[in-house]
Design a protein around this motif. Structure first.
Motif, PDB file in Angstrom:
ATOM      1  N   ALA A 154      11.359  13.577   5.564  1.00  0.00           N
ATOM      2  CA  ALA A 154      10.452  14.683   5.913  1.00  0.00           C
ATOM      3  C   ALA A 154      11.227  15.985   6.021  1.00  0.00           C
ATOM      4  O   ALA A 154      11.099  16.744   6.980  1.00  0.00           O
ATOM      5  N   ALA A 155      12.015  16.264   4.997  1.00  0.00           N
ATOM      6  CA  ALA A 155      12.993  17.344   5.062  1.00  0.00           C
ATOM      7  C   ALA A 155      12.391  18.734   5.055  1.00  0.00           C
ATOM      8  O   ALA A 155      13.073  19.707   5.389  1.00  0.00           O
ATOM      9  N   TYR A 196       8.971  11.351  -1.345  1.00  0.00           N
ATOM     10  CA  TYR A 196       8.822  10.284  -0.368  1.00  0.00           C
ATOM     11  C   TYR A 196       7.777   9.291  -0.851  1.00  0.00           C
ATOM     12  O   TYR A 196       6.981   9.583  -1.748  1.00  0.00           O
ATOM     13  N   GLY A 197       7.785   8.106  -0.254  1.00  0.00           N
ATOM     14  CA  GLY A 197       6.828   7.084  -0.651  1.00  0.00           C
ATOM     15  C   GLY A 197       7.480   6.013  -1.498  1.00  0.00           C
ATOM     16  O   GLY A 197       8.711   5.864  -1.516  1.00  0.00           O
ATOM     17  N   PRO A 198       6.683   5.206  -2.216  1.00  0.00           N
ATOM     18  CA  PRO A 198       7.221   4.129  -3.052  1.00  0.00           C
ATOM     19  C   PRO A 198       8.249   4.671  -4.050  1.00  0.00           C
ATOM     20  O   PRO A 198       8.058   5.725  -4.655  1.00  0.00           O
ATOM     21  N   GLU A 202      15.053   3.985  -4.805  1.00  0.00           N
ATOM     22  CA  GLU A 202      15.559   4.048  -6.175  1.00  0.00           C
ATOM     23  C   GLU A 202      15.969   5.477  -6.527  1.00  0.00           C
ATOM     24  O   GLU A 202      16.996   5.695  -7.193  1.00  0.00           O
ATOM     25  N   CYS A 203      15.184   6.455  -6.086  1.00  0.00           N
ATOM     26  CA  CYS A 203      15.510   7.856  -6.355  1.00  0.00           C
ATOM     27  C   CYS A 203      16.815   8.258  -5.673  1.00  0.00           C
ATOM     28  O   CYS A 203      17.645   8.981  -6.251  1.00  0.00           O
ATOM     29  N   GLN A 222       8.159   0.811   8.100  1.00  0.00           N
ATOM     30  CA  GLN A 222       8.781   0.236   6.919  1.00  0.00           C
ATOM     31  C   GLN A 222       9.684   1.226   6.201  1.00  0.00           C
ATOM     32  O   GLN A 222      10.702   0.842   5.608  1.00  0.00           O
ATOM     33  N   THR A 223       9.334   2.519   6.253  1.00  0.00           N
ATOM     34  CA  THR A 223      10.184   3.521   5.613  1.00  0.00           C
ATOM     35  C   THR A 223      11.574   3.506   6.213  1.00  0.00           C
ATOM     36  O   THR A 223      12.584   3.553   5.500  1.00  0.00           O
TER      37      THR A 223
END
Length: 318
Positions: A154-155, A196-198, A202-203, A222-223
């Motif tokens: 949440a930058a 952010y999110g799914p 990987e990113c 979970q995040t």
């Protein structure tokens, strides 16, 4: 004096403007004529009753802990400030009842510092809680510096926007998660943005295959759990969560900002040196506090929501 208050737990609709007793000035406190305050998620969380198990609450409650204003009176032992000084503060007491959405606030010395000379009232009010949370997480707890790669969740939010700038100032590489619409802003303040999110992990791995050396979490759940896999082997445990004290069981640290004049002074110096600039999303009148709560609850605010106080409360009563 007049203040925004709530007399029962609930949503934004419980807020109202009322006459309340003048604050009593303690020997080691200053009386501040409030110019501006800022809205933090903790404000509406308190109003909703979410912190009832953590704090004694005395109704009616004046919400708010952030403040920027002018010293109107000093306690008999105070030598650090004089009448007329411009100050900022994170005015949190050990119980909840007397907040900052009011015409005047009695602030203990440990909660206030000199206002940055180069900031207006709106930006100044945005600094205390969010700035202290970021500073105490990154500098006091994680001790980030050159050689660190920090993931800030949440930058682009209130705390996150301060955290990015502070981490960059400490010499760290910063990867920040945010919605796509805030990626250009993150680049401007020195972060490498990821969505952010799914697919977040990987990113991040694509940017730093060896992993990150520290994490500042604002989501929990979970995040947070999944992002722990991004820590390099030698950095396990270097994670701060602002939302989930369960992180303690996983070797990390839970941070809830502490009032600190010394840390506020450091934020003031950083602002005056140009390395820290508060991001303001919206400026509203304090009489629109309910609408400000609703906006904050969306979770999609870039930077901070600021409320103008001076002259607004009296006009609302008459």
């Amino acid at each position: 004096m007049k203040a925004v208050v709530f007399s029962r737990y609930g949503g934004p609709e419980v807020l109202e403007v009322r006459d309340v007793p003048e604050p009593k000035l303690g020997p080691e406190s200053v009386l501040v004529d409030v110019r501006t305050v800022s809205v933090n998620p903790v404000d509406w969380q308190i109003a909703a009753g979410h912190l009832d198990s953590r704090f004694d609450v005395r109704f009616p409650v004046i919400p708010g802990w952030d403040v920027a204003g002018v010293v109107a009176e000093i306690g008999p032992t105070v030598t650090e400030f004089a009448v007329g000084d411009e100050v900022i503060g994170y005015v949190r007491e050990d119980s909840i009842g007397r907040g900052t959405y009011a015409e005047r606030v009695a602030a203990p010395l440990r909660t206030v510092a000199r206002k940055p000379m180069n900031l207006g009232w709106e930006q100044a009010a945005a600094m205390p809680i969010a700035g202290l949370t970021a500073y105490q997480s990154l500098v006091r707890t994680l001790r980030v510096g050159p050689g660190d790669t920090v993931l800030i969740q949440a930058a682009a939010g209130g705390v996150g926007s301060f955290a990015v700038q502070i981490a960059v100032a400490m010499g760290a590489r910063v990867i920040g998660s945010a919605s796509d619409r805030n990626h250009d802003y993150l680049r401007q303040i020195g972060a490498e943005p990821v969505a952010y999110g799914p697919g977040l992990n990987e990113c991040v791995r694509a940017l730093t295959p060896q992993g990150v050396t520290a994490i500042l979490d604002m989501y929990g759940g979970q995040t947070l759990t999944s992002s722990l896999d991004l820590l390099s082997d030698e950095s396990k445990g270097r994670v701060v969560s602002l939302t989930n004290d369960g992180i303690l069981e996983q070797g990390g640290t839970f941070v809830f900002a502490r009032p600190s004049k010394a840390d506020l002074d450091q934020l003031t110096r950083m602002a005056e040196s140009g390395v820290l600039t508060p991001e303001i999303s919206t400026v509203m009148d304090v009489t629109d506090a309910a609408e400000a709560f609703r906006l904050s609850q969306t979770g999609h605010v870039r930077g901070k929501i600021v409320l103008r106080v001076m002259g607004r409360l009296s006009a609302a009563i008459h």
